[in-house]
Design an enzyme around this catalytic site. Structure first.
Site, PDB file in Angstrom:
ATOM      1  CB  CYS A 195     -14.075  39.794  -6.653  1.00  0.00           C
ATOM      2  SG  CYS A 195     -12.921  40.625  -7.753  1.00  0.00           S
ATOM      3  CB  CYS A 196      -8.964  37.420  -5.062  1.00  0.00           C
ATOM      4  SG  CYS A 196      -8.275  37.181  -6.721  1.00  0.00           S
ATOM      5  CD  GLN A 197     -10.011  41.861 -10.590  1.00  0.00           C
ATOM      6  OE1 GLN A 197     -10.659  42.905 -10.544  1.00  0.00           O
ATOM      7  NE2 GLN A 197      -9.897  41.157 -11.692  1.00  0.00           N
ATOM      8  CG  HIS A 225      -9.157  40.871  -0.556  1.00  0.00           C
ATOM      9  ND1 HIS A 225      -9.415  41.599   0.584  1.00  0.00           N
ATOM     10  CD2 HIS A 225     -10.372  40.458  -1.011  1.00  0.00           C
ATOM     11  CE1 HIS A 225     -10.730  41.610   0.820  1.00  0.00           C
ATOM     12  NE2 HIS A 225     -11.314  40.929  -0.133  1.00  0.00           N
ATOM     13  CB  SER A 226      -4.661  39.902  -5.341  1.00  0.00           C
ATOM     14  OG  SER A 226      -3.432  39.476  -5.888  1.00  0.00           O
TER      15      SER A 226
END
Length: 304
Positions: free
Chosen positions: A71-73, A75-76
């Site tokens: 999941c990138c949320q 980090h983004s």
């Protein structure tokens, strides 16, 4: 070569692997609807719907390549983040499932995809040390998917993990960019007047700016900080999980269609989708562009 796909989502990595001649034998994700769509498109793979922190890796088939898109949320920077946000902490922790899977199976290679900010994660040094302890050298690549033949400017990170003496940096191709005009159908879609009552002032300002740059036909970002138009003769900007890009054509405009979103992501025309357009856009916007993953895998296979 056989591969598994962690956090498989809509199936971008799996589809890219197939394009590169790799057999995807297992896919796992926590979202039931995404698993269902993935299974329709990849019926020969085993599917698991669960929190991969708790996966039984002994039940996963043997494989040569692990693909993972944690999941990138967390980090983004796309929607900002606040320090100490529990949801972000939980999102970032999904990367540890990659370590657990590799510890059990020890495949020869792994590809971990995420946003570039993943490398700035406060626990990235600990995560990379754990990967090193398992015998993997890490080679992060920051790539604009447009350079890999995707008709979209989408900057992502691909970490190439190999059991080698030194990190393996790939000689990735750099294709000519594909214009957004290659997939946008000006005769399709539901158009409305640019100057219809209630149109937001910010939107009208973007359109006015775009006209000065590109004439009557161009793209605009319907939300975000972008204030200018965008030429149809360059790749479209990043596809996100909600409708973002609108086409301006003279005095009319429309949002790009689901078909155009799918084309911008390089999914095949016959790819099975969720039942609603909103969900299809959401899943596609979260995916890895298949063409990009195919190019990464092909370059990896040529290098080993």
């Amino acid at each position: 070569m056989k591969a598994i796909d962690l956090f498989s989502g809509f199936g971008g990595s799996s589809t890219g692997a197939q394009l590169a001649g790799v057999d995807v034998v297992w896919a796992g994700n926590h979202w039931l609807e995404a698993v269902g769509v993935h299974a329709l498109n990849h019926p020969n793979a085993q599917h698991v719907c669960q929190d991969l922190h708790q996966a039984d890796w002994s039940a996963v088939p043997a494989h040569d390549l692990l693909m993972a898109s944690p999941c990138c949320q967390g980090h983004s920077k796309a929607r900002g983040k606040k320090s100490g946000n529990p949801q972000h902490d939980a999102s970032r922790s999904t990367a540890w499932a990659v370590v657990s899977a590799l510890e059990f199976h020890r495949p020869a290679q792994a590809i971990v995809e995420n946003v570039p900010e993943f490398l700035e994660w406060s626990l990235y040094p600990a995560w990379s040390a754990a990967m090193n302890a398992l015998g993997y050298q890490l080679a992060p690549h920051i790539v604009d998917c447009a350079d890999l033949g995707v008709p979209q400017n989408r900057v992502r990170m691909f970490i190439i993990c190999t059991k080698s003496k030194a990190p393996l940096f790939l000689n990735l191709p750099k294709h000519d960019h594909v214009a957004a005009s290659s997939f946008i159908d000006m005769s399709a879609g539901a158009w409305s007047l640019v100057n219809k009552p209630g149109r937001a002032v910010a939107t009208l300002d973007r359109i006015a700016s775009g006209r000065k740059q590109f004439g009557d036909r161009f793209l605009i970002s319907y939300y975000g900080s972008t204030k200018n138009g965008r030429s149809l003769e360059r790749p479209i900007g990043t596809i996100t999980t909600r409708d973002r890009w609108a086409i301006i054509d003279g005095d009319r405009m429309r949002m790009i269609s689901v078909d155009e979103v799918m084309a911008a992501m390089t999914f095949p025309k016959n790819y099975h989708r969720p039942s609603t357009s909103k969900l299809a856009v959401h899943m596609a916007g979260n995916a890895v562009p298949p063409r990009a993953m195919a190019e990464i895998i092909t370059s990896l296979r040529m290098a080993i």
